[in-house]
Design a protein around this motif. Sequence first.
Motif, short mmCIF file in Angstrom:
data_model
loop_
_atom_site.label_atom_id
_atom_site.label_comp_id
_atom_site.label_asym_id
_atom_site.label_seq_id
_atom_site.Cartn_x
_atom_site.Cartn_y
_atom_site.Cartn_z
N GLY A 17 0.97 -1.09 -0.07
CA GLY A 17 0.09 0.15 -0.11
C GLY A 17 0.96 1.32 0.00
N ILE A 18 0.33 2.59 -0.16
CA ILE A 18 1.12 3.63 -0.23
C ILE A 18 1.66 4.15 0.94
CG2 ILE A 18 -0.14 4.12 -2.55
CD1 ILE A 18 -1.42 6.41 -0.96
N TYR A 19 1.18 3.63 2.05
CA TYR A 19 1.79 4.02 3.36
C TYR A 19 2.23 2.79 4.19
CZ TYR A 19 -1.85 7.66 2.41
OH TYR A 19 -2.84 8.51 1.68
N LYS A 20 3.20 3.19 5.12
CA LYS A 20 3.90 1.87 5.99
C LYS A 20 3.25 2.08 7.11
CE LYS A 20 8.48 1.96 3.89
NZ LYS A 20 9.91 1.99 4.04
N ASP A 21 3.15 0.78 8.02
CA ASP A 21 2.80 0.75 9.24
C ASP A 21 3.55 1.66 10.44
OD1 ASP A 21 4.86 -0.67 10.14
OD2 ASP A 21 3.56 -2.72 10.15
N GLU A 22 3.01 1.49 11.55
CA GLU A 22 3.70 2.35 12.46
C GLU A 22 5.02 2.25 12.72
OE1 GLU A 22 1.03 2.33 15.70
OE2 GLU A 22 -0.42 3.68 14.49
N ALA A 23 5.36 0.56 12.57
CA ALA A 23 6.85 0.15 12.60
C ALA A 23 7.84 0.60 11.59
CB ALA A 23 6.69 -1.27 13.17
N GLY A 24 7.16 0.88 10.36
CA GLY A 24 7.80 1.41 9.27
C GLY A 24 7.93 0.20 8.38
N ASN A 25 7.16 -0.68 8.43
CA ASN A 25 6.90 -1.71 7.61
C ASN A 25 6.17 -1.83 6.38
OD1 ASN A 25 8.68 -3.38 9.14
ND2 ASN A 25 7.19 -3.89 10.44
N PHE A 26 6.20 -2.40 5.12
CA PHE A 26 5.40 -2.31 4.19
C PHE A 26 3.95 -2.92 4.67
CE2 PHE A 26 9.57 -3.05 1.62
CZ PHE A 26 9.21 -1.54 0.92
N THR A 27 2.86 -2.35 4.11
CA THR A 27 1.70 -3.04 4.43
C THR A 27 1.04 -3.39 2.98
OG1 THR A 27 0.59 -0.92 4.31
CG2 THR A 27 1.14 -1.76 6.34
N LYS A 28 -0.09 -4.42 3.13
CA LYS A 28 -0.58 -4.90 1.85
C LYS A 28 -1.57 -3.94 1.49
CE LYS A 28 -4.37 -7.73 1.28
NZ LYS A 28 -4.87 -8.66 0.29
N MET A 29 -1.44 -3.75 0.13
CA MET A 29 -2.51 -2.62 -0.30
C MET A 29 -3.80 -3.40 -0.47
SD MET A 29 -2.73 -0.92 -4.39
CE MET A 29 -1.15 -0.17 -4.00
N THR A 81 14.98 11.18 3.36
CA THR A 81 16.56 11.47 3.12
C THR A 81 16.63 12.58 2.11
OG1 THR A 81 16.66 9.14 3.24
CG2 THR A 81 18.35 10.17 1.98
N SER A 82 17.64 13.59 2.18
CA SER A 82 17.61 14.86 1.47
C SER A 82 18.24 14.58 0.12
CB SER A 82 18.49 15.82 2.05
OG SER A 82 20.08 15.34 1.97
N ILE A 83 17.89 15.28 -0.84
CA ILE A 83 18.22 14.96 -2.35
C ILE A 83 19.82 14.42 -2.56
CG2 ILE A 83 18.70 17.54 -3.10
CD1 ILE A 83 16.36 16.67 -5.28
N GLU A 84 20.61 15.27 -1.77
CA GLU A 84 22.04 15.08 -2.11
C GLU A 84 22.42 13.51 -1.65
OE1 GLU A 84 21.80 17.64 0.94
OE2 GLU A 84 20.45 18.33 -0.72
N LEU A 85 21.47 13.01 -0.76
CA LEU A 85 22.27 11.71 -0.50
C LEU A 85 21.65 10.40 -1.16
CD1 LEU A 85 21.82 12.12 3.35
CD2 LEU A 85 23.80 12.51 2.10
N ALA A 86 22.53 9.36 -1.37
CA ALA A 86 22.04 8.25 -1.99
C ALA A 86 20.62 7.66 -1.07
CB ALA A 86 23.08 7.08 -1.99
N LYS A 87 20.13 7.02 -1.83
CA LYS A 87 18.73 6.52 -1.06
C LYS A 87 18.79 4.83 -1.16
CE LYS A 87 16.55 10.68 -1.85
NZ LYS A 87 17.88 11.44 -2.47
N ASP A 88 17.89 4.20 -0.28
CA ASP A 88 17.86 2.74 0.01
C ASP A 88 16.69 2.41 -0.96
OD1 ASP A 88 17.65 0.24 0.05
OD2 ASP A 88 17.65 0.37 2.35
N PRO A 89 16.75 1.82 -2.26
CA PRO A 89 15.69 1.37 -3.00
C PRO A 89 14.63 0.32 -2.36
CG PRO A 89 17.63 0.65 -4.13
CD PRO A 89 17.97 1.45 -2.69
N THR A 148 13.90 -0.10 0.77
CA THR A 148 13.02 0.24 1.75
C THR A 148 12.15 1.32 1.27
OG1 THR A 148 14.34 1.82 2.53
CG2 THR A 148 14.73 -0.19 3.66
N CYS A 149 12.00 1.36 0.21
CA CYS A 149 11.28 2.56 -0.40
C CYS A 149 9.77 1.92 -1.27
CB CYS A 149 11.89 3.52 -1.39
SG CYS A 149 10.83 4.58 -2.11
N ILE A 150 8.63 2.31 -0.83
CA ILE A 150 7.50 2.08 -1.60
C ILE A 150 7.53 2.27 -3.27
CG2 ILE A 150 4.63 2.02 -1.63
CD1 ILE A 150 4.94 2.95 1.31
N VAL A 151 7.97 3.43 -3.50
CA VAL A 151 7.83 4.02 -4.89
C VAL A 151 8.63 3.08 -5.66
CG1 VAL A 151 8.44 5.78 -6.29
CG2 VAL A 151 7.62 6.55 -3.90
N TYR A 152 9.81 2.67 -5.29
CA TYR A 152 10.71 1.70 -6.05
C TYR A 152 10.04 0.48 -5.98
CZ TYR A 152 14.63 -1.15 -7.39
OH TYR A 152 15.19 -2.37 -8.29
#
Length: 339
Positions: A188-200, A229-237, A239-243
């Motif tokens: 789903g498009i939001y994570k749960d309170e613990a920061g885990n992916f949730t089912k859409m 994470t700010s734009i100048e830094l590398a990001k972790d794909p 843990t990212c919902i978009v990715y």
Amino acid sequence: MARILTGIQSTNVPHLGNILGAILPGIELANAPGNEAFFFIADLHSLTTVHEPEVLMENTYATAAAWLACGFDTEKGFFYRQSDIPEVTELMWFLTCFFPFSRLELAHSYKDKVEKLGSVSSGLVFYPMLMAADILLYDANIVPVGKDQLQHLEFTRDVAERINARFGSDTFVIPEARIDEHVQIVPGIYKDEAGNFTKMSKSYGNTINIFEDDKKLRKRVNGIQTDNTSIELAKDPDTCIVYRLYSMIASTEQTASLREAYLRPGMGYGWAKEQLYLALIERFGDAREKYHFYMGNKKELDLKLQEGAEKAGTIAYEVLCRMRSKLGYKKLAYFGGEV
Ligand code: ADP
Ligand code: TRP
């Protein structure tokens, strides 16, 4: 030849999770040589939670339009509304008389709903028996479902085996669940309170409706939760919902190139979201167009569903009469049965 059968409730417009997790894999199975598909809209099941006729009707059309828009060829299979085949509720009654009530009360789906909603209708207790009737009425062999439906399939097999033990193994075909381990759970498009992916899921309000107009779709994609994470830094794909969503709809090459962008400093989430939006439009552009065509031509949908009901009804009638005769009831008089 294997008969594939599955139903989707018409409680709302099918979302990206339903499409990637159920509709597209179902169509793939339907297209495999030697398979015969029965896809239906479980609008009687929807009545357990939706009581507004307009909402039920509109969502039934939306679910039908989604199957067709995603490419189900109704000429090759059976495509119908559950409520158009009255045999299913009669068969359900027969099944309930051979299945212990205590097991229905202990069903996970029922207990979950009671916990969430407090008071529930009796329809919810008998929900699995209606589902068993959906399946047994068409002598289905394989039922592709999500893991949450596994218990309902166990009940279906159990009640069919009890009846077969009493009246002969030619009464019901014993179906098998098909849980496709390759089909991933769409987050789903939001994570749960613990920061885990949730089912859409429509129950969590975290869905993407790919049939929405461009502006709304883009807004929804822009609303996907990301970290800060700010734009100048590398990001972790990883843990990212978009990715994660992107990887489920774009090609391997496109996904690899987005991954590189994540790992390089300088990429903003706004840009990644735009890539996801564009990928959704590219992948589902054709389906979006067809969906709107059907939603603007409901007569066409009615016609297809009507044709489907006539085709499916012939089989439903035969199977119900088989059960009726085992129980000592007469064949139903319509469709030329003996009076
Ligand atoms: P919802 O969770 O939105 O209520 P349903 O339970 O009506 O969805 O599911 C209909 C079908 O779509 C089922 O086969 C289910 O396994 C599949 N499905 C639903 N959500 C997802 C998801 N997030 N990822 C993959 N498949 C899903
Ligand atoms: N209970 C299923 C779900 O919520 C929908 C459904 C109804 C179904 N009847 C069915 C699925 C028969 C497979 C076979 O997902």
